[in-house]
Design a protein around this motif. Sequence first.
Motif, PDB file in Angstrom:
ATOM      1  N   HIS A 175       0.415  -0.866   0.246  1.00  0.00           N
ATOM      2  CA  HIS A 175       0.131   0.385  -0.208  1.00  0.00           C
ATOM      3  C   HIS A 175       0.638   1.338   0.058  1.00  0.00           C
ATOM      4  O   HIS A 175       0.502   1.909  -0.479  1.00  0.00           O
ATOM      5  N   ILE A 176       2.039   0.692   0.938  1.00  0.00           N
ATOM      6  CA  ILE A 176       3.123   2.313   0.944  1.00  0.00           C
ATOM      7  C   ILE A 176       3.805   2.664  -1.053  1.00  0.00           C
ATOM      8  O   ILE A 176       3.714   3.482  -1.053  1.00  0.00           O
ATOM      9  N   MET A 177       3.747   1.727  -0.719  1.00  0.00           N
ATOM     10  CA  MET A 177       4.886   1.645  -2.336  1.00  0.00           C
ATOM     11  C   MET A 177       4.094   1.956  -3.281  1.00  0.00           C
ATOM     12  O   MET A 177       4.482   3.216  -4.455  1.00  0.00           O
ATOM     13  N   TRP A 178       2.543   1.724  -3.688  1.00  0.00           N
ATOM     14  CA  TRP A 178       2.073   2.800  -3.988  1.00  0.00           C
ATOM     15  C   TRP A 178       1.746   4.107  -3.928  1.00  0.00           C
ATOM     16  O   TRP A 178       1.270   4.547  -5.259  1.00  0.00           O
ATOM     17  N   LEU A 179       1.244   4.793  -2.536  1.00  0.00           N
ATOM     18  CA  LEU A 179       1.109   5.948  -2.992  1.00  0.00           C
ATOM     19  C   LEU A 179       2.417   6.133  -2.849  1.00  0.00           C
ATOM     20  O   LEU A 179       2.170   7.754  -3.880  1.00  0.00           O
ATOM     21  N   ASN A 180       4.023   5.793  -2.427  1.00  0.00           N
ATOM     22  CA  ASN A 180       5.118   6.516  -3.059  1.00  0.00           C
ATOM     23  C   ASN A 180       5.014   6.726  -4.670  1.00  0.00           C
ATOM     24  O   ASN A 180       4.845   8.250  -5.211  1.00  0.00           O
ATOM     25  N   LYS A 181       4.539   5.616  -5.712  1.00  0.00           N
ATOM     26  CA  LYS A 181       4.738   5.422  -7.071  1.00  0.00           C
ATOM     27  C   LYS A 181       3.278   6.814  -7.235  1.00  0.00           C
ATOM     28  O   LYS A 181       4.027   7.147  -8.509  1.00  0.00           O
ATOM     29  N   THR A 182       2.713   6.523  -7.130  1.00  0.00           N
ATOM     30  CA  THR A 182       1.022   7.779  -7.528  1.00  0.00           C
ATOM     31  C   THR A 182       2.145   9.310  -6.921  1.00  0.00           C
ATOM     32  O   THR A 182       1.842  10.077  -7.945  1.00  0.00           O
ATOM     33  N   ALA A 183       2.102   9.422  -5.724  1.00  0.00           N
ATOM     34  CA  ALA A 183       2.684  11.021  -5.487  1.00  0.00           C
ATOM     35  C   ALA A 183       4.187  11.203  -6.681  1.00  0.00           C
ATOM     36  O   ALA A 183       3.773  11.879  -7.188  1.00  0.00           O
ATOM     37  N   GLY A 184       5.446  10.290  -6.716  1.00  0.00           N
ATOM     38  CA  GLY A 184       5.935  10.353  -7.444  1.00  0.00           C
ATOM     39  C   GLY A 184       5.876  11.331  -8.910  1.00  0.00           C
ATOM     40  O   GLY A 184       6.586  11.755  -9.287  1.00  0.00           O
ATOM     41  N   VAL A 185       5.074   9.769  -9.297  1.00  0.00           N
ATOM     42  CA  VAL A 185       3.959  10.482 -11.161  1.00  0.00           C
ATOM     43  C   VAL A 185       3.421  12.595 -10.272  1.00  0.00           C
ATOM     44  O   VAL A 185       4.038  12.766 -11.717  1.00  0.00           O
ATOM     45  N   VAL A 186       2.968  12.449  -9.863  1.00  0.00           N
ATOM     46  CA  VAL A 186       1.721  13.472 -10.205  1.00  0.00           C
ATOM     47  C   VAL A 186       3.243  15.010 -10.066  1.00  0.00           C
ATOM     48  O   VAL A 186       3.030  15.645 -10.495  1.00  0.00           O
ATOM     49  N   ILE A 187       3.972  15.068  -9.184  1.00  0.00           N
ATOM     50  CA  ILE A 187       4.966  15.297  -9.324  1.00  0.00           C
ATOM     51  C   ILE A 187       6.120  15.686  -9.754  1.00  0.00           C
ATOM     52  O   ILE A 187       6.431  16.704 -10.115  1.00  0.00           O
ATOM     53  N   VAL A 188       6.853  14.544  -9.998  1.00  0.00           N
ATOM     54  CA  VAL A 188       7.531  14.874 -11.358  1.00  0.00           C
ATOM     55  C   VAL A 188       6.117  15.422 -12.829  1.00  0.00           C
ATOM     56  O   VAL A 188       7.689  16.025 -13.486  1.00  0.00           O
ATOM     57  N   GLY A 189       5.386  15.271 -12.818  1.00  0.00           N
ATOM     58  CA  GLY A 189       4.678  15.809 -13.838  1.00  0.00           C
ATOM     59  C   GLY A 189       4.102  17.556 -14.158  1.00  0.00           C
ATOM     60  O   GLY A 189       4.405  17.977 -15.135  1.00  0.00           O
ATOM     61  N   TYR A 190       4.008  17.734 -12.728  1.00  0.00           N
ATOM     62  CA  TYR A 190       4.332  19.029 -11.958  1.00  0.00           C
ATOM     63  C   TYR A 190       5.468  19.711 -12.359  1.00  0.00           C
ATOM     64  O   TYR A 190       5.217  21.163 -13.191  1.00  0.00           O
ATOM     65  N   ALA A 191       6.220  19.321 -12.334  1.00  0.00           N
ATOM     66  CA  ALA A 191       7.788  20.060 -12.459  1.00  0.00           C
ATOM     67  C   ALA A 191       7.858  20.217 -13.960  1.00  0.00           C
ATOM     68  O   ALA A 191       9.081  20.793 -14.512  1.00  0.00           O
ATOM     69  N   VAL A 192       8.024  18.900 -14.729  1.00  0.00           N
ATOM     70  CA  VAL A 192       8.285  19.351 -15.858  1.00  0.00           C
ATOM     71  C   VAL A 192       7.147  20.527 -17.351  1.00  0.00           C
ATOM     72  O   VAL A 192       7.474  20.793 -17.707  1.00  0.00           O
ATOM     73  N   PHE A 193       5.589  19.942 -16.512  1.00  0.00           N
ATOM     74  CA  PHE A 193       5.162  20.414 -17.528  1.00  0.00           C
ATOM     75  C   PHE A 193       4.405  21.858 -16.821  1.00  0.00           C
ATOM     76  O   PHE A 193       4.325  22.910 -17.468  1.00  0.00           O
ATOM     77  N   ARG A 194       4.247  22.956 -15.525  1.00  0.00           N
ATOM     78  CA  ARG A 194       4.347  23.835 -14.598  1.00  0.00           C
ATOM     79  C   ARG A 194       5.797  24.507 -14.783  1.00  0.00           C
ATOM     80  O   ARG A 194       5.179  25.640 -14.643  1.00  0.00           O
ATOM     81  N   LEU A 195       6.423  23.384 -14.795  1.00  0.00           N
ATOM     82  CA  LEU A 195       7.829  24.575 -14.601  1.00  0.00           C
ATOM     83  C   LEU A 195       9.164  24.661 -15.665  1.00  0.00           C
ATOM     84  O   LEU A 195       9.596  25.671 -15.799  1.00  0.00           O
ATOM     85  N   LEU A 196       9.374  23.983 -15.512  1.00  0.00           N
ATOM     86  CA  LEU A 196      10.298  23.315 -16.368  1.00  0.00           C
ATOM     87  C   LEU A 196      10.680  23.697 -18.455  1.00  0.00           C
ATOM     88  O   LEU A 196      11.146  24.512 -18.750  1.00  0.00           O
ATOM     89  N   ILE A 197       9.260  23.528 -18.269  1.00  0.00           N
ATOM     90  CA  ILE A 197       9.072  23.560 -20.378  1.00  0.00           C
ATOM     91  C   ILE A 197       8.579  24.192 -20.292  1.00  0.00           C
ATOM     92  O   ILE A 197       8.718  24.950 -21.622  1.00  0.00           O
ATOM     93  N   PRO A 198       7.800  25.387 -19.454  1.00  0.00           N
ATOM     94  CA  PRO A 198       6.941  26.835 -19.714  1.00  0.00           C
ATOM     95  C   PRO A 198       8.476  27.624 -19.688  1.00  0.00           C
ATOM     96  O   PRO A 198       8.419  28.486 -20.573  1.00  0.00           O
ATOM     97  N   VAL A 199       9.554  27.137 -19.276  1.00  0.00           N
ATOM     98  CA  VAL A 199      10.485  28.038 -18.790  1.00  0.00           C
ATOM     99  C   VAL A 199      11.700  27.942 -20.362  1.00  0.00           C
ATOM    100  O   VAL A 199      11.441  28.611 -21.020  1.00  0.00           O
ATOM    101  N   ILE A 200      11.612  26.739 -20.945  1.00  0.00           N
ATOM    102  CA  ILE A 200      11.832  26.864 -21.940  1.00  0.00           C
ATOM    103  C   ILE A 200      11.115  26.809 -23.190  1.00  0.00           C
ATOM    104  O   ILE A 200      11.831  27.451 -23.909  1.00  0.00           O
ATOM    105  N   LEU A 201       9.948  26.613 -23.012  1.00  0.00           N
ATOM    106  CA  LEU A 201       9.497  27.530 -24.173  1.00  0.00           C
ATOM    107  C   LEU A 201       9.495  28.972 -24.848  1.00  0.00           C
ATOM    108  O   LEU A 201       9.573  29.353 -25.360  1.00  0.00           O
TER     109      LEU A 201
END
Length: 204
Positions: A175-201
């Motif tokens: 259960h904890i492992m899947w919580l980790n993976k879910t949170a990790g995917v959401v955080i990476v997605g936020y960082a890439v699409f809301r922070l990094l890509i706008p700066v690159i564009l």
Amino acid sequence: MLLAIFSGIIVGLVLSLLTGPTFFSLLKISISRGFKSGVYFSAGVFLSDVIYIVLAVVFSLLIGFEEQYRQIIYIIGGTFLVGIGSYYIFKKVKISNEPTKALKNTAYFFKGFLMCMLNPMMLFYWITISTKFTESYTHPELLGFLAATSLTILSSDIGKSYFVSKYRSYINTRHIMWLNKTAGVVIVGYAVFRLLIPVILKHV
């Protein structure tokens, strides 16, 4: 303001999924010492979040007028969040059910407070979040967003403490492992699409 508060609730729910040292301390305290001790621990974590939020808002407002600084923070913060998210996706989980040392409830409060305050990465984490939203929200909306985020985390921690104290025998590593993976995917997605890509564009 309602949109800012709703966004804060969503961010708070995502952050509440993270299972770092404070999560496992909350888990152990709730299992071995009960719900009330877990609430005191959560309150200490909440106070440290409030202090870091105030520092982060002051920092973001002081440099908010300089776009070049904002973009630097996006890059550094985005990279930091990608690293954090990746860590949670791939980290191994081990749950220890050994009882914690019996303390007074006020001691659990200070334990939660110091555990977060002595982690400087939390300050950088809040700076990254608040700096991102200073360009989207007015000052009252930013405060509403951050208040909603921190209160959501507090409510979630109290809920976790209650759930764990009542249903501790049903919680396992999977259960904890899947919580980790879910949170990790959401955080990476936020960082890439809301922070990094706008700066690159902006520089393409």
